[in-house]
Structures are given as structure tokens and as C-alpha cells.
Design a protein around this motif. Structure first.
Motif, short mmCIF file in Angstrom:
data_model
loop_
_atom_site.label_atom_id
_atom_site.label_comp_id
_atom_site.label_asym_id
_atom_site.label_seq_id
_atom_site.Cartn_x
_atom_site.Cartn_y
_atom_site.Cartn_z
N ILE A 1 0.85 -1.19 0.18
CA ILE A 1 -0.05 -0.01 0.00
C ILE A 1 0.83 1.18 -0.21
O ILE A 1 1.81 1.32 0.78
N ILE A 2 0.61 2.09 -0.85
CA ILE A 2 1.36 3.36 -1.08
C ILE A 2 0.54 4.62 -0.51
O ILE A 2 -0.72 4.90 -1.09
N ILE A 3 0.89 5.16 0.47
CA ILE A 3 0.27 6.47 0.76
C ILE A 3 0.98 7.46 0.21
O ILE A 3 2.19 8.00 0.57
N ASN A 4 0.28 8.06 -0.78
CA ASN A 4 0.97 9.30 -1.68
C ASN A 4 0.76 10.46 -0.97
O ASN A 4 -0.23 10.70 -0.21
N LYS A 5 1.14 11.70 -1.49
CA LYS A 5 1.09 13.04 -0.91
C LYS A 5 1.67 13.23 0.76
O LYS A 5 0.88 14.01 1.39
N ALA A 6 2.36 12.42 1.20
CA ALA A 6 3.11 12.30 2.41
C ALA A 6 4.21 13.54 2.43
O ALA A 6 5.20 13.10 2.51
N ASP A 7 3.49 14.66 2.09
CA ASP A 7 4.54 15.74 2.35
C ASP A 7 3.87 17.09 2.95
O ASP A 7 2.78 16.90 3.57
N SER A 8 4.92 17.95 3.26
CA SER A 8 4.33 19.18 3.99
C SER A 8 3.63 18.98 5.06
O SER A 8 3.77 18.05 6.11
N ASP A 9 2.27 19.42 5.34
CA ASP A 9 1.69 19.35 6.61
C ASP A 9 0.82 18.00 6.75
O ASP A 9 0.10 18.02 7.50
N ASN A 10 0.85 17.20 5.80
CA ASN A 10 0.31 15.99 5.59
C ASN A 10 1.03 14.95 6.43
O ASN A 10 0.21 13.87 6.65
N ILE A 11 2.44 15.14 6.34
CA ILE A 11 3.31 13.95 7.03
C ILE A 11 2.67 13.16 8.27
O ILE A 11 2.51 12.15 8.49
N LYS A 12 2.18 14.04 9.31
CA LYS A 12 1.72 13.36 10.57
C LYS A 12 0.58 12.60 10.33
O LYS A 12 0.62 11.56 10.62
N ARG A 13 -0.42 13.05 9.48
CA ARG A 13 -1.64 12.46 9.15
C ARG A 13 -1.17 11.03 8.29
O ARG A 13 -1.79 9.97 8.67
N ALA A 14 -0.08 11.23 7.49
CA ALA A 14 0.26 9.97 6.71
C ALA A 14 0.93 9.16 7.61
O ALA A 14 0.50 7.84 7.33
N GLU A 15 1.63 9.41 8.56
CA GLU A 15 2.04 8.43 9.34
C GLU A 15 1.21 7.76 10.21
O GLU A 15 1.28 6.56 10.46
N LEU A 16 0.22 8.55 10.59
CA LEU A 16 -1.03 7.73 11.38
C LEU A 16 -1.74 6.79 10.82
O LEU A 16 -1.91 5.57 10.82
#
Lengths: 334, 334
Positions: A193-208
Motif C-alpha cells: 500500500i502506497i500512501i501518496n502526498k505524504a508531504d508538508s503538513d500531511n506528514i503527521k496524518r500520513a504516518e498515522l
């Protein structure tokens, strides 16, 4: 049309020949079908030498951006990349979003890349069948990384998963209540599974989101015990995580090849595909018989209205079908 | 055999008549098959008025203990309970574990309960088909709660899910790394998950397992948006959680009935079942033709050895099959 010449150009890896060959197998013209058959049989010995990767994700997840970046990454490493689309929505629109030529501009300009939109005006079954044969053509043309892209429409992911070596599911960096549900059955076929757009202010949500998906995956049993579906954080825009995607694919393919599972899956996919076409053919044999198909409709209603049981209805349809087969020429004649 | 008498006794709810009727539909004797057809057609108007519940879980999860306790609970509330087993393992053992008469002793002694083992020496398809018809017979005999029990063998859960109104998955109170994986596809068909043996020193782990399962379920999208698969803690031994299971089923059934989804699903299940029997019949029509089935085997090998494409192989099988159909009598004759 000179099939021999087309075959030679295809085996030389000429993109125009490949495009022409795919157009030929997509044609419904009987003469073209015959030529397509000849061509396919001629190039089969040169097929199979690729890694077939399925990529699925909802519109807006960034599939095109990712595939362009990933495709260029693969080319840097000496690969030749073909991108095919399975997009049943093109059936409705008549033209595929996935086929939009303005997508993947940089990638499409590269000689080492070939991008083909989804054949439009066709059912998912039809699209899938032509895509399966396009894979052979791309392989014969020397493309060793074949990417089959699909939007999460209907059963398209399941269909794509049945024609690739590895299936990647792309997700948005949403966590908690925002974490978009994964359609039934799709989580099961995802090898990564690839979580894309894991950048800028998305990183925390992406990690969660990664954590939550890993927990969910931990509960689902895989058939191949030697692989746990990984969740990879990616930013296609910032070109981060691309190398991890590549190394994951590399690791998976090596593992599957050494265990023999890679070849085994391809053989099973081929045999399953053959039988599904046979069964489709048998069903259309029955449906092309007007008398029997009207009987079938009556039986459907009888079953729905509890006037007979499904298996008794089925037995009746079958017996009438058998009777009819040889009455004044079989139903498919003429 | 006097079918009219059997039908009357069945409609009176006599257990011996029900047992006899099920034995009749399980018989492979052509004369019995004809009698079974007559009986089924005769009792159809009296079927459908029940809630069909599927229960699946690995051996040791405590299915029998739960079903006995739950069955007695239902009887206390004025229901009549039938328990049917779908156990493909009985195919190998020749006798079904699920059919073990010493199980559910107290329940089996009750007049309001009917317990039937899985027909042995049959394929999953065969078991499923007979079970589907047994459901009709139980309903005609006035059993309004039908429990279809299965062990998690092969595709049996999926098969059971396709014949019930609600599917319950039973799990052990294992959390963390001990949390047993759920087989691919099964989480998708579960309308509720029961964690059994949530008692004594298991309670903490059971609660953790519930939390983990709820997280996983939150990520999987259901087709029916108005229902979130609940996870229920139960101790069949200590008779705790039984009322919550009942109220969950009650809530689910009421919700599905008011939305029309209940009836819609049953109709779809019946039509799907009819077509699956038709397709099986068409396939056996092809396989019963020695010449064609040997061609099919050759084509399978040709496909595996990349000597032809699956769809070209399928087209060849179909064309030869069509040719053969009317040569000197159709293949199924005689």
C-alpha cells in the motif's frame, strides 16, 4: 496489413509498431481478429520477460503523478516502461481520463516509455481481455516493466490483480475518521500500500494512516505467509519514497521467484483466464439462443417469486438448452 | 414413498418427516431426485419465513457450545431453531465433526430444535446445494431461526455467506501478535464478529482484540453504508453476551427489512445460485465430452507452456465444442 513486418518492427521495440499492434487486437473486425491471432501466436515466444505491476487508487490520489515519477526513475535504472490503463469508465465517457495524453507528459516523450489509454466503449471484461493481450505485445517489444493502472471503479482492481505479478494500492494520507475506507476485497489483493502526498503538513496524518493500515493488515491473513503487505509513505510531487517503492517491488519479485511462487501465479492466472473465457463463451452460447434466453428470464422470475427453487430452475434451463442444441442447426450457426 | 404424506407431516413440523425429507434431497438415486423435486415444489409456498444466520469459526473457537446456548435462548423466546452444517471436511472423513450427535445434547433433545450434520462424501458445491434446499425444508417445517454452521475450511464461509441473511464470524480472544489472522475475503462477508471465551482471565485480551478488530473493520468499506460490523464479547460457557448477539441480529434484520435490502439480497442470492448451477451444468456438459475435455487439457498445457494465449486457447476449445455438439448425438446422450 503485413503482419510479418509488424511482428519484426514490434520485436525491434518500435513504439509505432506496438501502438499499431494493440490497435489491431482491439479491433472487432473479423479479418483483423484473424491477423491479431497470427501476430499473437508469432510473438508469444518473446513474452513473459517482465514484471507486471498493478496500480489502483481513487481519482485524486495522484496515480499519474506517481507513475510519471516512478516511470522516469525506472528508466534511469535502465528499464523500459509500458503503462496500460484499465478504465471501465471509458465505457461511459467514450474516452478515458486515464488516456488523457496531457498526463505523464515527460514520461510519454521518452523513447523507453510507452503509454496506452484504456480501450473505450468496451465492458470491463473486454478491456481486461485486450489489456492482457497488450501485456504480451509490450513484452515482445522489450518493455520489462509493465504498469497496469486502474481507478477504483467496480471490479476493476480485482480484474487487474488477476493479470499482474504485484498489486499496489494507492491511498491518500487520511487517518482516523478521514481514512477513506478500502473497498471490499481490495485490501486482500494489495501486495503493498502506497500512501501518496505524504508531504508538508500531511506528514503527521500520513504516518498515522500508515500505522492504522498496518494494524488492519496485521489482522488479515495472507496466503503467502512469507510476505507481510508493507505500507510505504510517498510524495510523488517531492519525489520521495520512490526508491522504497522500487526496492519493495524488487524484494517481492526476488522472493516470489526464488520460491517459485512467481511462475506458479502466472501459470494459474493464464489457466484461470482461459477457463473464464470458455465459461463466458458457454454462457453467450446459451444467451444467443433466443428461446433459451427467454426461458432463462422466465425462470429468473419464477425463482424470484418462489415458484421454483434455483437449482430446479437451473436444471430446467439446462435440459431445454440441451434439447435445443441440435434442433435445425445449432443456435450459433448463421 | 408417499410424498403427499411426507409433505403434510413436514408442514405439521414433525422432526422425523423433516429428517426424512432432507435424506430424500440428499439422495443421488434418480427416482428419489424426482420425488425430491415434487416435494420441494410442493412446499415452496411455505418457505422463506425465517432468519437465516451463518456462523463460522476455526475449530476450538466454541461454535457448538455457543450454538447450543444461543439455540436454547432462542427457544426460550418462542423461536424454533434448525442447525445445519456445511462441512466439506466430512468429504474426507466420511463423517462430519459438525454432525457429531454428542454435540449440543441439551438443544438436540428439545422438540423446538432440529440439528442436522453435513452430508458427507460430497464436494463443497454439493454440500452447499443440499444445504440451500434443506433451508427450504426447515422453513416449511416451521423453523424460523435457521443457523448454518461451518468450519473455516477452504471457501466454505464464502459459500455459507451466499445463502444466509446475516453472517457471524467467531473469533478467539487473542490480541496483539496472538490475534489469529482472518482469512482473505471472510472479514468482508462478516456482518458481526463474536469474540467467544471472553471470560475469567481472557477478558482483558478479549477487550483488546475487540478494539483491534474494530479498528481493522473501520478501514474496510461496507456496501451497505447503514451498518458498521459490530464486535461482540461473548462467553458461551458463562452464558454472557448472548442477549447482545440476539439484539444485534434483531437490529440488523429490522434495518435490512425496512430498507428492503433483506428481500433484495435473498432474491439476488436465488438468481445467483440459479446461474451458478447453470454454469456448472454447462461446464460439465463440456467436460462430459471426452474429446473436448482432452482438448481442454491439451490447451491448458499449451497455455502454461506459452504456446498459445489463454483467450486463443479458449476460442479453440469453444469452437471444437460447438462442432462436436451435434456429431452423432449430443455428448450428454446415453
Amino acid at each position: 496489413m503485413d503482419i510479418q513486418k509488424l511482428k519484426e518492427d514490434l520485436l525491434k521495440g518500435k513504439r509505432r509498431a506496438l501502438a499499431k499492434a494493440i490497435t489491431l487486437i482491439e479491433s472487432k473486425n473479423p479479418h483483423h481478429k484473424e491477423l491479431a491471432r497470427k501476430l499473437l501466436e508469432g510473438i508469444l515466444p518473446y513474452t513473459g520477460n517482465s514484471v507486471r505491476i498493478g496500480i489502483s487508487g481513487v481519482p485524486g490520489v495522484g496515480k499519474s503523478t506517481f507513475i510519471e515519477v516512478f516511470g522516469l526513475y525506472l528508466i534511469e535504472r535502465g528499464h523500459r516502461v509500458a503503462v496500460l490503463a484499465v478504465d471501465p469508465s471509458s465505457q461511459i465517457t467514450g474516452g478515458s481520463v486515464l488516456g488523457d495524453k496531457t498526463r505523464m507528459e515527460e514520461l510519454s516523450r521518452r523513447e523507453e516509455a510507452f503509454i496506452r489509454p484504456s480501450p473505450s466503449g468496451d465492458s470491463l471484461g473486454g478491456v481486461a481481455r485486450r489489456t492482457r493481450e497488450s501485456i504480451f505485445l509490450c513484452e515482445a517489444a522489450g518493455y520489462d516493466m509493465i504498469i497496469i493502472e486502474t481507478v477504483g471503479v467496480g471490479q476493476s482492481e480485482i480484474s487487474v490483480a488477476s493479470m499482474v505479478d504485484m498489486f499496489l494500492l494507492m491511498q491518500l494520507p487520511n487517518a482516523g475518521d478521514e481514512l477513506q475506507g478500502i473497498k471490499r476485497g481490495v485490501m486482500e489483493v494489495a501486495d503493498a500500500i502506497i500512501i501518496n502526498k505524504a508531504d508538508s503538513d500531511n506528514i503527521k496524518r500520513a504516518e498515522l494512516a500508515k500505522k492504522q493500515l498496518e494494524n488492519a493488515l496485521g489482522i488479515l491473513k495472507r496466503q503467502d505467509k512469507d510476505w507481510q503487505t508493507p505500507v510505504i509513505l510517498v510524495s510523488a510531487r517531492e519525489k520521495r519514497g520512490i526508491d522504497e517503492v522500487f526496492s519493495t517491488i524488487d524484494r517481492y519479485v526476488k522472493m516470489r521467484k526464488s520460491s517459485g511462487a512467481f511462475e506458479k501465479k502466472r501459470k494459474k492466472q493464464s489457466v484461470d483466464w482461459m477457463w473464464s473465457v470458455v465459461m463466458e463463451g458457454l454462457k453467450s452460447l446459451l444467451e444467443s439462443n433466443e428461446k433459451i434466453s427467454s426461458i432463462a428470464r422466465d425462470m429468473e422470475n419464477a425463482v424470484i417469486n418462489q415458484m421454483t427453487t434455483p437449482s430446479l430452475a437451473a436444471e430446467y434451463i439446462l435440459s431445454r438448452f440441451k434439447e435445443s442444441l441440435c434442433e435445425g442447426g445449432a443456435p450459433w450457426r448463421g
